[in-house]
Design an enzyme around this catalytic site. Structure first.
Site, PDB file in Angstrom:
ATOM      1  N   ASN A 273      40.084  42.849  43.432  1.00  0.00           N
ATOM      2  CA  ASN A 273      40.237  41.411  43.614  1.00  0.00           C
ATOM      3  C   ASN A 273      41.542  40.921  42.979  1.00  0.00           C
ATOM      4  OD1 ASN A 273      39.017  38.767  44.339  1.00  0.00           O
ATOM      5  ND2 ASN A 273      39.034  38.421  42.134  1.00  0.00           N
ATOM      6  N   SER A 274      42.251  40.025  43.666  1.00  0.00           N
ATOM      7  CA  SER A 274      43.484  39.419  43.165  1.00  0.00           C
ATOM      8  C   SER A 274      44.540  40.504  42.908  1.00  0.00           C
ATOM      9  CB  SER A 274      43.188  38.584  41.920  1.00  0.00           C
ATOM     10  OG  SER A 274      44.282  37.780  41.570  1.00  0.00           O
ATOM     11  N   LEU A 275      45.070  40.665  41.697  1.00  0.00           N
ATOM     12  CA  LEU A 275      46.016  41.752  41.443  1.00  0.00           C
ATOM     13  C   LEU A 275      45.365  43.103  41.735  1.00  0.00           C
ATOM     14  CD1 LEU A 275      48.892  42.461  40.380  1.00  0.00           C
ATOM     15  CD2 LEU A 275      47.847  42.762  38.135  1.00  0.00           C
ATOM     16  N   GLY A 277      44.272  43.786  44.339  1.00  0.00           N
ATOM     17  CA  GLY A 277      44.684  44.076  45.703  1.00  0.00           C
ATOM     18  C   GLY A 277      45.840  45.043  45.808  1.00  0.00           C
ATOM     19  N   LEU A 296      41.283  42.581  48.238  1.00  0.00           N
ATOM     20  CA  LEU A 296      40.913  41.165  48.299  1.00  0.00           C
ATOM     21  C   LEU A 296      41.783  40.357  47.315  1.00  0.00           C
ATOM     22  CD1 LEU A 296      38.900  38.942  49.213  1.00  0.00           C
ATOM     23  CD2 LEU A 296      37.417  39.625  47.335  1.00  0.00           C
TER      24      LEU A 296
END
Length: 454
Positions: A273-275, A277, A296
């Site tokens: 999730n976020s970084l 990704g 994501l």
């Protein structure tokens, strides 16, 4: 001379680089000349002039979907906060968290376990939010105080799930990483498909409950969520800083989860999730035990956030940013932070979680967070790349990652017409997890099921 030149470039690009997307959309001057896009395409009704405070408020709204907040609690808390004031942000979220945690304790004492569980989950998320902006001074006692309460409340909630959520410790390089194992809901085969997941630059393993863990567990997946180096658990407890070679983190986590008798080793997915990704794709490139990957949202190269200030030359950027002394650069970055809310927060938090201690040191580390130079092409498992149309941090990055993948791949774009255009689709958690869960169902379906549903 070189440093003064780049200092002027940084000032020209003020506001165009932090974790923000604008730095990759042309030259520094062009980025500075372009108006800042509205956050997520959703018109802010709180913190209209502060996109960072608005996004973090939207983040809490998003967590309502899986029990991490309540609408009225978020609104009345946000209304008490002075825009741009980190102390006010902490104080008001801490006040709400304390009140909700006290209510949870009262419910627990009276034997109302469902009410207690729900309130503990919300309080945990509110404590997480309270300390979010304080990391510019890692010695601030309020940071660990709120973080500890966040974990305590989450674990209190977990104890009220009849064993569905189990705290775990994962052996890692002479220490251990904190995590939670979620038993898949429903009855089925002894070995179940399993999703390993982690957050990114600033989110906690506890927050992953509201992002994806609860959603996938209710769909029949085991979930193992964890905090890695640089993420809240290891950072708060041991000062383990963020690292780019994430396969060395995920490897021990896979050792842990694959030792369980209730995990199907042929159906293990990784979600970042976020970084995460970019961290998760990096791990998948070197870990054949990962059978499906979810970014994501997808990230290809964090260096592109920094490179426009240095003419696009990675090694020049590295040399300048890692110089023993660069007062002109440091001054320019300080001026950027003074005029840009994203930069102010990202530089302070990044200096802490990377262990570099300065904005310049933090920016130098971004050059190492990528799946360029053939790394993305090494990924072999089916991969879902998610993209938010108005991502204030990583706009354009999912497309870059997707273009470099040679494995079976799917691109999932969610936009403002769905209320899902914000970073990691904050505010549209139910929709995002429906799309992600459906993709995972299809990816891990048996051949007979694929034929039946074709």
């Amino acid at each position: 001379m070189e440093r003064r030149h780049f200092a002027r470039s940084i000032l020209a690009a003020a506001g165009a680089v932090a974790l923000g997307a604008k730095a990759q959309e042309g030259s520094p001057a062009a980025a500075a000349a372009s108006p800042a896009p509205a956050v997520a395409g959703l018109k802010p009704f709180l913190f209209e002039k502060d996109e960072t405070f608005w996004y973090e408020t939207l983040r809490s709204f998003g967590h309502i979907a899986y029990g991490g907040a309540d609408f009225g609690e978020v609104v009345v808390t946000a209304q008490r906060i002075r825009g741009g004031d980190y102390d006010s942000w902490h104080d008001e979220w801490r006040l709400t968290a304390d009140r909700v945690a006290a209510e949870a304790q009262q419910s627990l004492a009276a034997g109302h376990h469902v009410s207690a569980r729900d309130a503990f989950f919300r309080a945990s998320n509110y404590y997480r939010s309270a300390e979010f902006f304080l990391h510019g001074n890692p010695a601030d006692a309020r940071i660990n105080a709120a973080y500890d309460r966040s974990v305590e409340c989450f674990r209190a909630a977990a104890r009220l799930t009849d064993g569905a959520i189990e705290p775990v410790r994962i052996r890692y390089e002479g220490t251990s990483l904190p995590g939670y194992f979620y038993r898949a809901a429903g009855k089925g085969a002894k070995r179940r498909p399993t999703v390993v997941m982690h957050n990114g630059f600033d989110g906690s393993v506890e927050e992953m409950h509201y992002v994806a863990a609860a959603a996938l567990a209710e769909r029949g997946y085991n979930v193992l969520s964890f905090d890695g180096p640089g993420q809240p658990g290891p950072m708060h407890r041991e000062g383990l800083v963020l690292r780019p070679d994430w396969e060395r983190v995920v490897g021990p986590v896979l050792d842990h989860v694959l030792a369980r008798p209730d995990v199907d080793p042929q159906r293990v997915a990784l979600l970042g999730n976020s970084l995460g990704g970019v961290l998760a794709p990096r791990a998948a490139a070197f870990e054949p035990r990962i059978r499906a990957l979810i970014a994501l949202d997808g990230i290809y190269d964090m260096g592109v956030k920094t490179l426009p200030m240095f003419g696009g030359q990675r090694e020049v950027a590295r040399r300048v940013l890692t110089a023993p002394s660069a007062p002109d650069i440091d001054k320019a970055l300080a001026q950027m932070a003074a005029h840009d809310a994203q930069a102010r927060w990202a530089f302070s938090h990044g200096a802490w979680v990377t262990g570099k201690g300065t904005a310049r040191g933090y920016l130098s580390t971004l050059l190492d967070y990528h799946v360029a130079d053939g790394v993305a092409e090494r990924i072999q498992c089916p991969t879902l790349v998610c993209s938010a149309a108005n991502d204030m941090f990583f706009k354009g990055q999912p497309e870059m990652l997707y273009a470099h993948l040679t494995c079976p791949k799917t691109f999932l774009a969610l936009d403002d017409t769905l209320g899902a255009g914000a970073h990691c689709h904050a505010g549209a958690q139910r929709l995002a997890m429906a799309r992600i869960g459906d993709w995972l169902d299809a990816t891990f379906a048996t051949p007979a099921r694929r034929a039946a549903t074709a």
